[in-house]
Design an enzyme around this catalytic site. Structure first.
Site, PDB file in Angstrom:
ATOM      1  N   HIS A 108      17.100  56.090  55.750  1.00 14.50           N
ATOM      2  CA  HIS A 108      16.238  57.220  55.381  1.00 14.50           C
ATOM      3  C   HIS A 108      14.878  57.214  56.089  1.00 14.50           C
ATOM      4  O   HIS A 108      13.847  57.484  55.467  1.00 14.50           O
ATOM      5  CB  HIS A 108      16.060  57.251  53.865  1.00 14.50           C
ATOM      6  CG  HIS A 108      17.311  57.638  53.108  1.00 14.50           C
ATOM      7  ND1 HIS A 108      18.344  58.335  53.677  1.00 14.50           N
ATOM      8  CD2 HIS A 108      17.685  57.431  51.802  1.00 14.50           C
ATOM      9  CE1 HIS A 108      19.298  58.537  52.770  1.00 14.50           C
ATOM     10  NE2 HIS A 108      18.929  57.999  51.623  1.00 14.50           N
ATOM     11  N   HIS A 179      17.226  65.573  49.351  1.00 10.21           N
ATOM     12  CA  HIS A 179      17.829  64.524  48.530  1.00 10.21           C
ATOM     13  C   HIS A 179      17.718  64.824  47.027  1.00 10.21           C
ATOM     14  O   HIS A 179      17.274  63.981  46.245  1.00 10.21           O
ATOM     15  CB  HIS A 179      17.174  63.187  48.889  1.00 10.21           C
ATOM     16  CG  HIS A 179      18.017  61.982  48.664  1.00 10.21           C
ATOM     17  ND1 HIS A 179      18.402  61.564  47.408  1.00 10.21           N
ATOM     18  CD2 HIS A 179      18.555  61.089  49.524  1.00 10.21           C
ATOM     19  CE1 HIS A 179      19.122  60.469  47.513  1.00 10.21           C
ATOM     20  NE2 HIS A 179      19.238  60.160  48.789  1.00 10.21           N
ATOM     21  N   GLU A 312      24.065  65.760  49.846  1.00  8.23           N
ATOM     22  CA  GLU A 312      23.061  65.809  50.908  1.00  8.23           C
ATOM     23  C   GLU A 312      23.707  66.240  52.218  1.00  8.23           C
ATOM     24  O   GLU A 312      24.502  65.498  52.785  1.00  8.23           O
ATOM     25  CB  GLU A 312      22.458  64.416  51.127  1.00  8.23           C
ATOM     26  CG  GLU A 312      22.023  63.682  49.881  1.00  8.23           C
ATOM     27  CD  GLU A 312      21.992  62.159  50.123  1.00  8.23           C
ATOM     28  OE1 GLU A 312      21.617  61.718  51.219  1.00  8.23           O
ATOM     29  OE2 GLU A 312      22.362  61.420  49.206  1.00  8.23           O
TER      30      GLU A 312
HETATM   31  C1  GAL Z   1      21.503  57.833  49.329  1.00  8.69           C
HETATM   32  C2  GAL Z   1      22.140  56.645  49.980  1.00  8.69           C
HETATM   33  C3  GAL Z   1      22.288  55.580  48.912  1.00  8.69           C
HETATM   34  C4  GAL Z   1      20.946  55.236  48.304  1.00  8.69           C
HETATM   35  C5  GAL Z   1      20.262  56.501  47.855  1.00  8.69           C
HETATM   36  C6  GAL Z   1      18.849  56.285  47.371  1.00  8.69           C
HETATM   37  O1  GAL Z   1      21.375  58.896  50.233  1.00  8.69           O
HETATM   38  O2  GAL Z   1      23.377  56.978  50.554  1.00  8.69           O
HETATM   39  O3  GAL Z   1      22.917  54.431  49.415  1.00  8.69           O
HETATM   40  O4  GAL Z   1      20.159  54.567  49.252  1.00  8.69           O
HETATM   41  O5  GAL Z   1      20.213  57.456  48.877  1.00  8.69           O
HETATM   42  O6  GAL Z   1      18.796  55.384  46.324  1.00  8.69           O
END
Ligand code: GAL
Length: 347
Positions: A108, A179, A312
């Protein structure tokens, strides 16, 4: 009649005010956005009886967001959402090193991704707010000054449209997503396990483990990841450690066309959310770590695992290192464009 966007103070970040922008439409929907992380903090939408409820996991003040950065709650995530293996990639013979903030991978966007910075905000018109951010050359290890714009639009057709664009002065990977964590019962149901989900994807990208294993494209057919026909999220969830956290390869018919990617339905409230996107992939994440939310345990049972689900829209994980995946490199002179629509209705 066009309603006015209201602005209130939401908090302060690095001595700068963080404002909340509320957009309302003529069909009972209200969306709240803040300029920290270009985040959606609330989506209020009517149920079958016409009663509005907030379907998005979030906090009422900035503190919750500051304390729980690891959740990326409702934020714009970038410069590269999802994972880049070994936190590095090579572009035009230069190796770029990123922060390994998810075991050996970069997740991210690194330590201070786009969800953890203040964006400039502008009311675009009565149903539209624009957020802009300049991610400087070298920020989190990525090359090039990247100028990003996100325009949120709430229509009277109960669509929240997220329009993304970005330009750069050096070639760089770009993969942006929103997200949001959704619970269409407005959290009256403690989890989303009884929500029904369909994802228009026959394939998914395998989670990359420790390289040398590359990320592969595999079939979902008849396995627990198969959402090609609507099924309860909870039906097969126990077959996966922790829950779903997978990137689906959408069955797109046209490159970059806005097409339906998924549909989510809560039988108790009757709320439906359809997702449309121009992106090739969709990460399904069933809130497997929500209970790690800081400071909100004692008197708040909303923050439990699977309380909400993320859908997402994005490119595939690790694309900068996977030449066969749809490209994520933005070059000078090009414009990155993405549109994703969350459309609410009742059944
Ligand atoms: C998602 C990701 C997860 C976790 C989450 C945030 O997009 O795929 O593994 O990191 O975000 O907690």
């Amino acid at each position: 009649m066009q309603k006015e966007i209201t602005i209130t103070l939401f908090g302060e970040f690095e001595n700068k005010p963080v404002s909340a922008y509320q957009i309302s439409n003529n069909n009972g929907m209200q969306v709240e956005l803040i300029n920290y992380g270009a985040t959606i903090t609330k989506i209020i939408t009517p149920d079958r009886a016409g009663v509005g409820g907030n379907v998005l996991l979030g906090f009422d003040s900035l503190d919750g967001y500051l304390q729980n950065g690891h959740m990326y709650l409702g934020s714009i995530v970038g410069r590269y959402c999802n994972r880049i293996a070994h936190a590095k990639f090579t572009l035009h013979n230069t190796e770029y090193h990123l922060a390994a903030n998810n075991e050996t991978a970069c997740l991210h966007g690194g330590i201070t991704g786009f969800d953890k910075v203040c964006w400039d905000a502008q009311i675009w018109d009565g149903n539209r707010v624009k957020f802009s951010y300049l991610s400087e050359d070298g920020e989190e290890g990525f090359p090039g000054n990247l100028q990003i714009e996100i325009i949120y639009t709430l229509t009277d057709e109960n669509e929240l449209i997220i329009g993304y664009s970005a330009v750069t002065d050096k070639a760089t990977p770009v993969n942006l997503t929103s997200h949001g964590y959704f619970n269409l019962s407005a959290f009256k149901e403690p989890t989303i396990l009884n929500h029904e989900l369909v994802i228009f994807a026959d394939q998914y990208t395998t989670q990359f483990h420790e390289p040398p294993e590359p990320t592969l494209i595999a079939s979902v057919k008849d396995g627990p990841l198969d959402f090609t026909k609507s099924k309860k999220i909870g039906r097969d969830i126990k077959q996966l450690p922790g829950g779903f956290d997978h990137n689906y390869v959408l069955n797109k018919t046209g490159k970059n066309a806005l097409e339906k990617a998924a549909g989510l339905y809560d039988p108790t409230s009757g709320r439906v959310m359809d997702v449309f996107t121009t992106e090739p992939g969709l990460q399904l994440y069933t809130g497997n770590f929500i209970e790690l939310a800081a400071g909100y345990h004692a008197d708040n049972d909303t923050f439990i695992n699977h309380a909400a689900v993320c859908l997402e829209a994005q490119h595939f994980p690790n694309s900068p290192n996977e030449p066969v995946f749809p490209g994520t490199i933005l070059n000078p002179g090009e414009t990155y464009q993405q549109q994703t629509v969350y459309k609410f209705s009742i059944r």
